[in-house]
Design an enzyme around this catalytic site. Sequence first.
Site, mmCIF file in Angstrom:
data_model
loop_
_atom_site.group_PDB
_atom_site.id
_atom_site.type_symbol
_atom_site.label_atom_id
_atom_site.label_comp_id
_atom_site.label_asym_id
_atom_site.label_seq_id
_atom_site.Cartn_x
_atom_site.Cartn_y
_atom_site.Cartn_z
ATOM 1 N N GLY A 193 -51.748 -16.753 -19.794
ATOM 2 C CA GLY A 193 -51.000 -16.883 -18.543
ATOM 3 C C GLY A 193 -51.304 -18.189 -17.840
ATOM 4 N N GLY A 238 -50.243 -18.871 -14.842
ATOM 5 C CA GLY A 238 -49.941 -18.635 -13.426
ATOM 6 C C GLY A 238 -51.105 -19.112 -12.574
ATOM 7 N N PHE A 239 -51.163 -18.573 -11.358
ATOM 8 C CA PHE A 239 -52.208 -19.021 -10.438
ATOM 9 C C PHE A 239 -53.614 -18.764 -10.995
ATOM 10 C CE2 PHE A 239 -48.630 -18.632 -7.506
ATOM 11 C CZ PHE A 239 -48.748 -19.816 -6.802
ATOM 12 N N GLY A 240 -53.817 -17.580 -11.588
ATOM 13 C CA GLY A 240 -55.146 -17.236 -12.095
ATOM 14 C C GLY A 240 -55.517 -18.065 -13.316
ATOM 15 N N VAL A 271 -48.095 -13.251 -25.936
ATOM 16 C CA VAL A 271 -49.199 -12.521 -26.568
ATOM 17 C C VAL A 271 -48.742 -11.079 -26.742
ATOM 18 C CG1 VAL A 271 -51.563 -11.699 -26.286
ATOM 19 C CG2 VAL A 271 -50.933 -14.009 -25.544
ATOM 20 N N GLU A 322 -38.197 -12.452 3.231
ATOM 21 C CA GLU A 322 -37.835 -13.849 2.992
ATOM 22 C C GLU A 322 -36.434 -13.966 2.396
ATOM 23 O OE1 GLU A 322 -42.446 -15.379 2.504
ATOM 24 O OE2 GLU A 322 -41.253 -15.099 0.690
ATOM 25 N N ASP A 372 -52.830 -10.544 -10.585
ATOM 26 C CA ASP A 372 -51.966 -9.379 -10.335
ATOM 27 C C ASP A 372 -52.165 -8.255 -11.351
ATOM 28 O OD1 ASP A 372 -50.859 -10.785 -8.285
ATOM 29 O OD2 ASP A 372 -48.800 -10.767 -9.065
ATOM 30 N N ALA A 429 -51.600 -14.782 -4.451
ATOM 31 C CA ALA A 429 -52.072 -15.965 -5.181
ATOM 32 C C ALA A 429 -53.565 -16.219 -4.969
ATOM 33 C CB ALA A 429 -51.248 -17.172 -4.741
ATOM 34 N N GLN A 430 -54.056 -16.004 -3.746
ATOM 35 C CA GLN A 430 -55.474 -16.280 -3.479
ATOM 36 C C GLN A 430 -56.395 -15.401 -4.324
ATOM 37 O OE1 GLN A 430 -57.540 -18.300 -1.984
ATOM 38 N NE2 GLN A 430 -55.898 -19.670 -1.374
HETATM 39 C C1 LIG Z 1 -41.021 -13.608 -5.321
HETATM 40 C C2 LIG Z 1 -42.513 -13.655 -5.100
HETATM 41 C C3 LIG Z 1 -43.025 -14.204 -3.932
HETATM 42 C C4 LIG Z 1 -44.403 -14.264 -3.724
HETATM 43 N N1 LIG Z 1 -44.874 -14.826 -2.562
HETATM 44 C C5 LIG Z 1 -46.196 -14.935 -2.379
HETATM 45 C C6 LIG Z 1 -46.729 -15.580 -1.228
HETATM 46 O O1 LIG Z 1 -45.981 -16.027 -0.354
HETATM 47 N N2 LIG Z 1 -48.087 -15.684 -1.109
HETATM 48 C C7 LIG Z 1 -48.936 -15.191 -2.070
HETATM 49 O O2 LIG Z 1 -50.163 -15.329 -1.939
HETATM 50 N N3 LIG Z 1 -48.467 -14.573 -3.166
HETATM 51 C C8 LIG Z 1 -47.131 -14.432 -3.347
HETATM 52 N N4 LIG Z 1 -46.647 -13.806 -4.464
HETATM 53 C C9 LIG Z 1 -47.604 -13.242 -5.417
HETATM 54 C C10 LIG Z 1 -48.220 -14.326 -6.291
HETATM 55 O O3 LIG Z 1 -47.214 -15.155 -6.824
HETATM 56 C C11 LIG Z 1 -49.015 -13.640 -7.386
HETATM 57 O O4 LIG Z 1 -50.031 -12.877 -6.782
HETATM 58 C C12 LIG Z 1 -49.632 -14.625 -8.365
HETATM 59 O O5 LIG Z 1 -48.625 -15.355 -9.028
HETATM 60 C C13 LIG Z 1 -50.502 -13.903 -9.371
HETATM 61 O O6 LIG Z 1 -51.041 -14.831 -10.267
HETATM 62 P P1 LIG Z 1 -51.350 -14.385 -11.777
HETATM 63 O O7 LIG Z 1 -52.071 -15.522 -12.410
HETATM 64 O O8 LIG Z 1 -51.980 -13.052 -11.773
HETATM 65 O O9 LIG Z 1 -49.919 -14.179 -12.430
HETATM 66 P P2 LIG Z 1 -48.638 -15.158 -12.497
HETATM 67 O O10 LIG Z 1 -48.744 -16.283 -11.543
HETATM 68 O O11 LIG Z 1 -47.470 -14.245 -12.402
HETATM 69 O O12 LIG Z 1 -48.733 -15.739 -13.960
HETATM 70 C C14 LIG Z 1 -48.636 -14.924 -15.093
HETATM 71 C C15 LIG Z 1 -48.261 -15.786 -16.284
HETATM 72 O O13 LIG Z 1 -48.456 -15.024 -17.458
HETATM 73 C C16 LIG Z 1 -47.397 -15.261 -18.349
HETATM 74 N N5 LIG Z 1 -47.290 -14.094 -19.223
HETATM 75 C C17 LIG Z 1 -46.995 -12.816 -18.869
HETATM 76 N N6 LIG Z 1 -47.036 -12.017 -19.945
HETATM 77 C C18 LIG Z 1 -47.363 -12.808 -21.004
HETATM 78 C C19 LIG Z 1 -47.553 -12.559 -22.375
HETATM 79 N N7 LIG Z 1 -47.444 -11.341 -22.911
HETATM 80 N N8 LIG Z 1 -47.862 -13.598 -23.176
HETATM 81 C C20 LIG Z 1 -47.981 -14.852 -22.658
HETATM 82 N N9 LIG Z 1 -47.813 -15.139 -21.349
HETATM 83 C C21 LIG Z 1 -47.523 -14.125 -20.536
HETATM 84 C C22 LIG Z 1 -46.198 -15.488 -17.442
HETATM 85 O O14 LIG Z 1 -45.194 -16.249 -18.101
HETATM 86 C C23 LIG Z 1 -46.815 -16.233 -16.271
HETATM 87 O O15 LIG Z 1 -46.739 -17.628 -16.432
HETATM 88 C C24 LIG Z 1 -45.272 -13.751 -4.696
HETATM 89 C C25 LIG Z 1 -44.770 -13.200 -5.881
HETATM 90 C C26 LIG Z 1 -43.391 -13.159 -6.071
HETATM 91 C C27 LIG Z 1 -42.849 -12.569 -7.340
#
Ligand SMILES: Cc1cc2nc3c(=O)[nH]c(=O)nc-3n(C[C@H](O)[C@H](O)[C@H](O)COP(=O)(O)OP(=O)(O)OC[C@H]3O[C@@H](n4cnc5c(N)ncnc54)[C@H](O)[C@@H]3O)c2cc1C
Length: 439
Positions: free
Chosen positions: A11, A13-15, A79, A170, A302, A318-319
Amino acid sequence: MNGRTRVVVVGAGFGGLATAKGLEDAPVDVTIVDRHNFHTFQPLLYQVATSGLNPADVAYPVRGIFQRQANVRFRRAGVTAVDWDAGTLALSQGEDIPFDRLVVSAGATVNDFGIPGVAEHGFPLYVLPDAVRLRNHILGRFEAADADPSVVDDGGLTFVVVGGGPTGVEVAGALAELIEKVLDRDFRGSRVDVRRAHVVLVEMVDSLLPPFHPSSQHHARTTLMRRGVEVRTGTSVAEVTGTRVRLEGGDEIPCHTLVWAAGVKAVPLAAALDAPTGPGGRVSVEPDLRLPGHPEAFVIGDMAAIDDGEGGLLPGVAQVAMQGGHHVADLITREAVGEGDVHEPFRYRDKGSMATIGRRAAVAELPGGLRLSGTPAWISWLGLHLLYLMGFRNRVSVFVNWAWNYLTWDRGARLILGSGEGDTSLPGEDEDDEAQTSA
Ligand SMILES: Cc1cc2nc3c(=O)[nH]c(=O)nc-3n(C[C@H](O)[C@H](O)[C@H](O)COP(=O)(O)OP(=O)(O)OC[C@H]3O[C@@H](n4cnc5c(N)ncnc54)[C@H](O)[C@@H]3O)c2cc1C
């Protein structure tokens, strides 16, 4: 093999990004695996969906992010499974990847709670293609109404947003603004009366923004209502069709667009980890974020059910994901330099919450009980989102777009991509996306 610890991060994403960046100076080799070749800034997806920003403003190529970090590689793949005995990940394309340490931060996806019709007719907002699809659809409704004004009587210009959390608020606020300030001018003199368009925000509990203070909730509700949004709290959706939303209790809203911002659950990969799960399928983790029974693996963001120390779970924001990434990067680094097994528990520092409702309207709750609303909260929201956005180019582009929107009420990104009425796909959309977003 060179004897260095092989860390695989699932992933971008943020994490995942926080983990990989935190390992910059560690004697480890990092491979990030993501089904997309870009990082998505989810907090601004709603602006793509409502034509305020372009898709490329809220996404950044993973390879570009790590151009200067020598110990990071990237593999674009989904994955699909973990072989714990072999210490490998199975991917949707290419060879399996071996790991010594695994960090899974694959995020969350939409949860329709099994409500009939949501999966088929609802528009989720989780990945970039969702935002483009929703934008195509919204703009397409106005073009359809111009071609045949009778569709307005059938709910063609009624937009139901389900979920009164930050995303729902929003979307509803931005949609109302798009309709009143932009599309009304675009369609002046056409066959469609844009003022008949209608945004309805539906929330199951009695207030909007449930985790916020009642004064912030009140501010969100009154601001939305002043901007023409019909707010219906204390009611939930029972069934959805392509042209109707039926609420519990029997009320029916004719509507051709349902935005589903009501629930999330862990991505399907969570089930493949073969680990205990909590609410929403989130993976239960040890206090140091390790996977129970697999000390070589961590789950963050998440996807993880992390105890908040007060009988609940940390929120999916995100935090939490970023701080979790920093934490596991620290543990992995310390182990890699020979400190032995390090099991320091994760401690989350709450930096506050924000939600924006529209132009010069937002709520912010900061540590120490400080609460802001209106213009000061909106400016804080703009500044913070610019700060956390990935890439200098994106920050400049978003800033210029926002300034232009503010001065002119113009939104340049109101494009319908795709060739026909039924074609709402984003070029390049692949099967992995479908599996993840429709699950
Ligand atoms: C519309 C929306 C608005 C938001 N607004 C806010 C906000 O204002 N403030 C805030 O703090 N948080 C907000 N959030 C929440 C925040 O975006 C999440 O908490 C954050 O992105 C979590 O980070 P993560 O690394 O867990 O997952 P993500 O950032 O979702 O990253 C997960 C990654 O894993 C990848 N992935 C998933 N499954 C697989 C797989 N099987 N194989 C390979 N890759 C995979 C995805 O493609 C993605 O790139 C919002 C979320 C959404 C959907």
